[in-house]
Motif scaffolding. Sequence first.
Motif: not given
Length: 206
Positions: A68-69, A151-154, A187-188, A194-195
């Motif tokens: 993911f990172a 969506q990726l961060v979700e 962190v997420i 930020s997003l």
Amino acid sequence: MNAPVPVAELRPPSGELVSIVRVNEEIKAIVATAFRINLMALNAIFLAKRAGNAALGFGVLSNELRRFAQDLTRHMSALREMTSGSVGCVTGVVQAQRNLGILTAAVRLSGEGAGGMRDVRKKGQARLADQLLKLRALDTRLSAAVEETQQLVELGGVLARSAKIEAAYGGSFSPALMQVSTDFAEVIAQIKRSLEILGKERLVKD
């Protein structure tokens, strides 16, 4: 061919310049955070190996968080390239607006004898319209990229929550694994904030 934008519709792009600065700052913050997640994931994988069979599930999720990172870093690199391009577009708009203002003033001063100057001004309007269209297209692409990253961060959030559940089964390593999974979640959450800021910024003000 695109029709020239009427002079009355042209607006100074200072707001767009401010937006680009804000977007770049948020992208820098997310890139730094993605690097931190990658290091955290490596630490989590190491801990999971030390914990042995009790942390097999946690180890799998840590590997997924590392991927993911890496995916997040690629997304932010693409966003950074877009904003680099937007600086050129806004600079073009600024220059075109400045030139058009000079030409408009010259036409007013020249009065009836400004036929040739009017033709030059029309070309200036066309150039400005083209620059604005490019900036709007870039803004649309940036918004779509931010939405895709959200969506990726979700997904990253889901992985972090799952890691926290698995950490509870880590035996004597459970407190350490729990701390790592909590750090992931925090962190997420920062990245999400930020997003959200990025999602509100627009390179072209309506």
